[in-house]
Motif scaffolding. Structure first.
Motif, mmCIF file in Angstrom:
data_model
loop_
_atom_site.group_PDB
_atom_site.id
_atom_site.type_symbol
_atom_site.label_atom_id
_atom_site.label_comp_id
_atom_site.label_asym_id
_atom_site.label_seq_id
_atom_site.Cartn_x
_atom_site.Cartn_y
_atom_site.Cartn_z
ATOM 1 N N LEU A 1 -26.353 -1.117 -28.211
ATOM 2 C CA LEU A 1 -24.992 -0.849 -28.671
ATOM 3 C C LEU A 1 -23.932 -1.259 -27.643
ATOM 4 O O LEU A 1 -22.741 -1.218 -27.937
ATOM 5 C CB LEU A 1 -24.823 0.647 -28.980
ATOM 6 C CG LEU A 1 -25.527 1.167 -30.231
ATOM 7 C CD1 LEU A 1 -25.432 2.682 -30.299
ATOM 8 C CD2 LEU A 1 -24.940 0.547 -31.487
ATOM 9 N N TYR A 2 -24.364 -1.671 -26.456
ATOM 10 C CA TYR A 2 -23.430 -1.914 -25.362
ATOM 11 C C TYR A 2 -23.062 -3.385 -25.196
ATOM 12 O O TYR A 2 -22.553 -3.780 -24.151
ATOM 13 C CB TYR A 2 -24.022 -1.368 -24.055
ATOM 14 C CG TYR A 2 -24.317 0.110 -24.144
ATOM 15 C CD1 TYR A 2 -23.333 1.054 -23.880
ATOM 16 C CD2 TYR A 2 -25.561 0.569 -24.549
ATOM 17 C CE1 TYR A 2 -23.590 2.412 -23.986
ATOM 18 C CE2 TYR A 2 -25.827 1.925 -24.669
ATOM 19 C CZ TYR A 2 -24.831 2.831 -24.388
ATOM 20 O OH TYR A 2 -25.090 4.182 -24.512
ATOM 21 N N ASN A 3 -23.275 -4.190 -26.214
ATOM 22 C CA ASN A 3 -22.913 -5.603 -26.180
ATOM 23 C C ASN A 3 -21.409 -5.741 -26.401
ATOM 24 O O ASN A 3 -20.924 -5.673 -27.541
ATOM 25 C CB ASN A 3 -23.692 -6.365 -27.256
ATOM 26 C CG ASN A 3 -23.407 -7.855 -27.251
ATOM 27 O OD1 ASN A 3 -22.492 -8.338 -26.579
ATOM 28 N ND2 ASN A 3 -24.182 -8.610 -28.014
ATOM 29 N N GLU A 4 -20.669 -5.973 -25.343
ATOM 30 C CA GLU A 4 -19.208 -6.049 -25.438
ATOM 31 C C GLU A 4 -18.727 -7.374 -26.024
ATOM 32 O O GLU A 4 -17.572 -7.481 -26.433
ATOM 33 C CB GLU A 4 -18.587 -5.827 -24.060
ATOM 34 C CG GLU A 4 -18.830 -4.420 -23.511
ATOM 35 C CD GLU A 4 -18.189 -4.203 -22.171
ATOM 36 O OE1 GLU A 4 -17.613 -5.180 -21.619
ATOM 37 O OE2 GLU A 4 -18.250 -3.063 -21.658
ATOM 38 N N ARG A 5 -19.595 -8.368 -26.069
ATOM 39 C CA ARG A 5 -19.192 -9.663 -26.635
ATOM 40 C C ARG A 5 -19.329 -9.692 -28.153
ATOM 41 O O ARG A 5 -18.771 -10.571 -28.815
ATOM 42 C CB ARG A 5 -20.021 -10.785 -26.007
ATOM 43 C CG ARG A 5 -19.776 -10.958 -24.507
ATOM 44 C CD ARG A 5 -20.608 -12.082 -23.947
ATOM 45 N NE ARG A 5 -20.269 -13.366 -24.565
ATOM 46 C CZ ARG A 5 -21.003 -14.468 -24.438
ATOM 47 N NH1 ARG A 5 -22.138 -14.429 -23.745
ATOM 48 N NH2 ARG A 5 -20.635 -15.589 -25.033
ATOM 49 N N TRP A 6 -20.066 -8.750 -28.714
ATOM 50 C CA TRP A 6 -20.199 -8.639 -30.174
ATOM 51 C C TRP A 6 -20.247 -7.141 -30.512
ATOM 52 O O TRP A 6 -21.286 -6.609 -30.889
ATOM 53 C CB TRP A 6 -21.457 -9.359 -30.655
ATOM 54 C CG TRP A 6 -21.427 -9.702 -32.115
ATOM 55 C CD1 TRP A 6 -21.848 -8.927 -33.152
ATOM 56 C CD2 TRP A 6 -20.950 -10.918 -32.700
ATOM 57 N NE1 TRP A 6 -21.666 -9.570 -34.349
ATOM 58 C CE2 TRP A 6 -21.115 -10.802 -34.103
ATOM 59 C CE3 TRP A 6 -20.396 -12.082 -32.184
ATOM 60 C CZ2 TRP A 6 -20.745 -11.817 -34.980
ATOM 61 C CZ3 TRP A 6 -20.025 -13.091 -33.062
ATOM 62 C CH2 TRP A 6 -20.203 -12.957 -34.437
ATOM 63 N N PRO A 7 -19.108 -6.459 -30.353
ATOM 64 C CA PRO A 7 -19.113 -4.994 -30.477
ATOM 65 C C PRO A 7 -19.321 -4.526 -31.908
ATOM 66 O O PRO A 7 -18.946 -5.213 -32.862
ATOM 67 C CB PRO A 7 -17.722 -4.603 -29.973
ATOM 68 C CG PRO A 7 -16.867 -5.809 -30.264
ATOM 69 C CD PRO A 7 -17.771 -6.994 -30.050
#
Length: 397
Positions: free
Chosen positions: A270-276
């Motif tokens: 859930l911590y993918n900041e490039r594909w939130p």
């Protein structure tokens, strides 16, 4: 998406919650919006007030630029009946397509947890000249009978057959031990979709279902291609969660998908900041952990803890706690999914369970420890041994 006129349609069957903060519809919407598909209609069924409110409050787009995510409840434009199937839902809402006049219509379901960049599927669709492109995930042939299965031609793109839960699923041309399972995501040429829906609407033998009727008909007409989800590259994806997709339509799959979030290196990140994954975050204070004396220690390990949660002298392990949950002293919560505003009393034990919102587990009670006792008290126990306590249900000792 800037050089193509694309309309997104999301088929939202319910208002399911996931991962503490999210609605299931947030995953489909995040994938579309992150990819630049900024005009999206969410078709909801009856009793959809909670979901409608979530969409209108969380998914506000720039009206100045003509962008929107809007809920569309059953309008009964063609008569006093609810939707009879997913294809009928779109047919009854054809005014949305006529008003927007898109070149392409992207139709996504909203019952799955995954990341996907739809732009790559759209590019393949346009380049191939297909009438419809169906997203598919590779699964072991032994497991494929639970899904709609796609038989691809030797070129790997054209669909030869679309089979609903076949007993003997066909293998892939390049991997005989795997089969293509339909993900319920489609890209249509707008004119092709409208024509297919009109023909289906007058077919008395049809169940008016996208996967059961529309796609097989288009396969028969040679208009359908498959998109291999394994080829999809999502920005920021890790090697561990690349290609992750889970249908959470059963209690056990819903529970397992939550457990996937709890690992040190989560199976779904859930911590993918490039594909939130975007959602509305409620205005509640940060989570709080109190008491640190003897065996009265407020702590959570390998768990997701939402805002508004208070862990007051209890222990939480491998669990997901939604906003407003309270875990009181000397209680234990292990491998469980606890939904909004549920209270776990002192000395209570909750293990291998899903507890819906607004439940109070009384002091000293046990849930999920003795499955026979759980059944005797009226709780559902899944095939995988997960105890489920319904919304607001009383928990006797």
């Amino acid at each position: 998406m800037a050089d193509r006129r694309v309309l997104g349609i999301v088929l939202a069957g319910g208002a399911g919650r996931f991962g503490g903060l999210y609605r299931l519809v947030d995953f489909a919407l995040s994938n579309l919006v992150n990819a630049g598909c900024l005009r999206v209609c969410v078709l909801t069924q009856y009793k959809s007030h909670s979901l409608d409110r979530h969409i209108t409050t969380a998914w506000r787009m720039s009206a100045l630029l003509g962008n929107y995510v809007t809920p569309v409840p059953a309008q009964q434009r063609l008569g006093p009946q609810w939707y009879t199937g997913s294809a009928d839902a779109i047919y009854q809402s054809l005014n949305l397509i006529f008003d927007e006049r898109p070149e392409l219509v992207v139709v996504f379901g909203a019952d799955h947890v995954y990341r996907m960049d739809p732009r790559q599927m759209i590019d393949q669709h346009v380049d191939s000249g297909a009438g419809v492109t169906v997203a598919a995930i590779r699964v072991p042939r032994a497991d494929a009978s639970a899904f709609g299965v796609i038989k691809a031609a030797r070129d790997g793109h054209r669909i030869e057959e679309f089979l609903e839960k076949p007993a003997d699923p066909p293998g892939l041309p390049d991997s005989p031990d795997e089969a293509y399972a339909s993900m319920g995501n489609y890209v249509f040429g707008a004119d092709v979709l409208v024509d297919a829906l009109r023909k289906d609407a007058v077919d008395a033998a049809s169940k008016h279902d996208m996967g059961g009727d529309i796609i097989p008909t288009m396969v028969d007409n040679g208009l359908a291609h498959v998109y291999d989800f394994a080829a999809n590259e999502v920005p920021g994806a890790t090697e561990r969660d690349r290609g992750y997709w889970r249908d959470v339509g059963t209690l056990d799959s819903y529970f397992d998908a939550h457990m996937d979030l709890c690992h040190v290196h989560p199976v779904f990140n859930l911590y993918n900041e490039r594909w939130p994954i975007l959602t509305h975050v409620p205005s509640q204070p940060p989570a709080k952990f109190v008491h640190d004396s003897g065996d009265r220690i407020g702590r959570a390990l390998d768990s997701l803890v939402s805002n508004g949660v208070i862990v007051s002298g209890g222990t939480v392990r491998e669990s997901v706690l939604s906003p407003g949950v309270r875990v009181n002293s000397w209680s234990s919560v292990e491998r469980s999914v606890i939904l909004h505003n549920t209270v776990i009393g002192r000395h209570a034990v909750v293990r291998d369970a899903i507890i819906d919102k607004n439940v109070e587990v009384p002091e000293g009670a046990e849930v999920g420890v003795d499955k026979e006792h759980d059944r005797e008290r009226g709780f559902v126990v899944s095939d995988g041994g997960i105890t489920v306590v319904g919304k607001g249900q009383e928990v006797p000792k």
